[in-house]
Design an enzyme around this catalytic site. Sequence first.
Site, short mmCIF file in Angstrom:
data_model
loop_
_atom_site.label_atom_id
_atom_site.label_comp_id
_atom_site.label_asym_id
_atom_site.label_seq_id
_atom_site.Cartn_x
_atom_site.Cartn_y
_atom_site.Cartn_z
N HIS A 49 0.83 -1.42 -25.10
CA HIS A 49 1.09 -0.39 -23.87
C HIS A 49 -0.22 0.49 -23.84
CE1 HIS A 49 3.59 1.94 -21.05
NE2 HIS A 49 3.27 3.01 -22.02
N ASP B 100 -9.69 -3.67 -4.68
CA ASP B 100 -9.46 -4.66 -3.60
C ASP B 100 -10.09 -4.28 -2.26
OD1 ASP B 100 -8.00 -2.65 -2.79
OD2 ASP B 100 -6.20 -3.38 -2.68
N SER C 243 0.72 -1.27 -0.15
CA SER C 243 -0.07 0.14 -0.01
C SER C 243 0.89 1.51 0.03
CB SER C 243 -0.78 -0.18 1.08
OG SER C 243 -1.91 0.91 0.90
#
Length: 635
Positions: free
Chosen positions: A507, A463, A191
């Site tokens: 990319h 998440d 994080s």
Amino acid sequence: MRVNLHIATILVVLLIHGALHSTSGDGEEFRGDYSKLSGIIIPGFASTQLRAWSFLDCPYSPLDFNPLDLVWLDSTKLLSAVNCWLKCMLLDPYNQTDHPECKSRPDSGLSAITELDPGYITGPLSSVWKEWVKWCIEFGIEANAIIAVPYDWRLSPSMLEERDLYFHRLKLTFETALKLRGGPSLVFAHSLGNNVFRYFLEWLKLEIAPKHYNQWLDEHIHAYFAVGAPLLGAIETVKGTFFGNTFGLPVSEGTSRLMFNSFGSSLWMMPFSKYCRADNSYFRHFAGGFRKGHHTYQCEEQEFRLNYSGWPTNVVNIEIPSIRGFDAYPSVTELAQTNLSSMECGLPTQLSFSAREISDGTLFNAIEDYDPDSKRLLYQLKKLYHDDPVLNPLTPWDRPPIKNVFCIYGVDLRTEVGYYFAPSGKPYPDNWITTDVIYELEGSLYSRSGNLVEGNPGAASGDETVPYNSLSLCKNWLGPKVNITRAPQSDHDGSDVQVDLNVEHQHEVDIVPNMTRSPRVKYITYYEDSESIPGKRTAVWELDKANHRNIVRVPALMRELWLQMWHDIHPNAKSKFVTKAKRGPLRDEDCYWDYGKARCAWPEYCEYRYLFGDVHLGQSCRLKNSSADALLNYL
């Protein structure tokens, strides 16, 4: 920002010295073993204990603060003397100095990061790196090989160096570990810790001669594991500036807002555009044009042609009052004395702000007349971030110049990506309310009421704390050809492993594997590239349903890290990455009783072996051979 982000905002630099296929100082290739493993753990936001460094008498409370008393986190003193506790936590929002009556400093040692509030009940609830340390011990890491280097997570990066010489000390820690253990290091960041490590790499450019910079990195760092990295920021930071963050503690949102906005680090994870960059301080310095406060901020054409600055939707939608008949943030007394019926009726104006307009201060300029914190936030934003002499952290990341980079994060959990705010009619600091929240979930956007919302959702969701577009930016670090493998997180025999080799990758375009998944199985999807940059490896791991805070405690992740590490240190390893063909138990704890077959599961690895004190059948299932023997299956 919930406790998920803050306690999980942790940089861990696990220095696994000498355990890698690297060269020692005398030029000889060395083969690692456990005697050469060492680790430095550097925790992130709200993940280090803070201790008092003052005497503070707390009226009406039997508990005072004395030097070395626990401040963050002592729930007992928080409940009994909250005003005293706040004095020890608050910083001056303009110069980042301590409260005149109390100062706090970070604790030291492993105990500072394993449990924030030790105790029979509070310990497990505040556990951070305790499980990770247990794994290190179980796999034979020596006590002097695990080094914690905590820091004051309330400070901005420049203040960390100015007040505590933090990055100087971190550099010395790397060099000391190399001297002590004899090999390069493995960096494990979680994080906000990734932001800390990124700043360290930029700071290092100004400390080491240019021709020696890459050499220093190669000698001291072999691999970098970026776990749950907010590569484009996290929007819960924005919510924190409007409502604070209670960290799950018994304090009001208004009180937590005052505390949160006093920290210089509160803006470090602000969302920003993927298309806008600042000039390079490194080259500007050596060109003679290094003048603090004179940064060039340029955006690519996509920023203005496309919507939302590379995010799923506008981050903030806020109602601005159209009536200015009274102070924008009045006191309760002023509200009571105001004749609201005499005011001209009018509808509020709703303004929308993209990630770029948040990171460049446009949002806070727009609400400056309606919120007293805006002036302080604008000051911090300019002084501590836009004018930072080393790096403007609110700009996109490029791949770090490290030999091996592994980017790891959780996916497919409901994650906040946008907010609707409106005035609450209450005095500051409770002068805003949230009227709606936009979530991303498995490729779609939903409002709080469950209605679909238009926007640019990603192929997956985040998440639960950091959105998918911010986590997955590291896929841009992969080359034009990528090998993709999807395997179950749990132990498996290989029957559900899917592999797709040499997948084309453009990319700035997400890679979405054409693979199936069972609805009841949690998978890890590996994206691996060892060819595009000679001598370097890049990998991205996506873990299904892995929560941001708890991902560092997910057994599957710890297992994969240990297997990759073991693969790298072993002289007989033939492939670039550890095989994913099958996964079996590595520890006695991984063995369990299969009641359907009335035996220990995984009979090729585990056997029934009762020891005195076992209270159920599963405890008596143990590995047939040692963990070291089990690891030999993964070369």
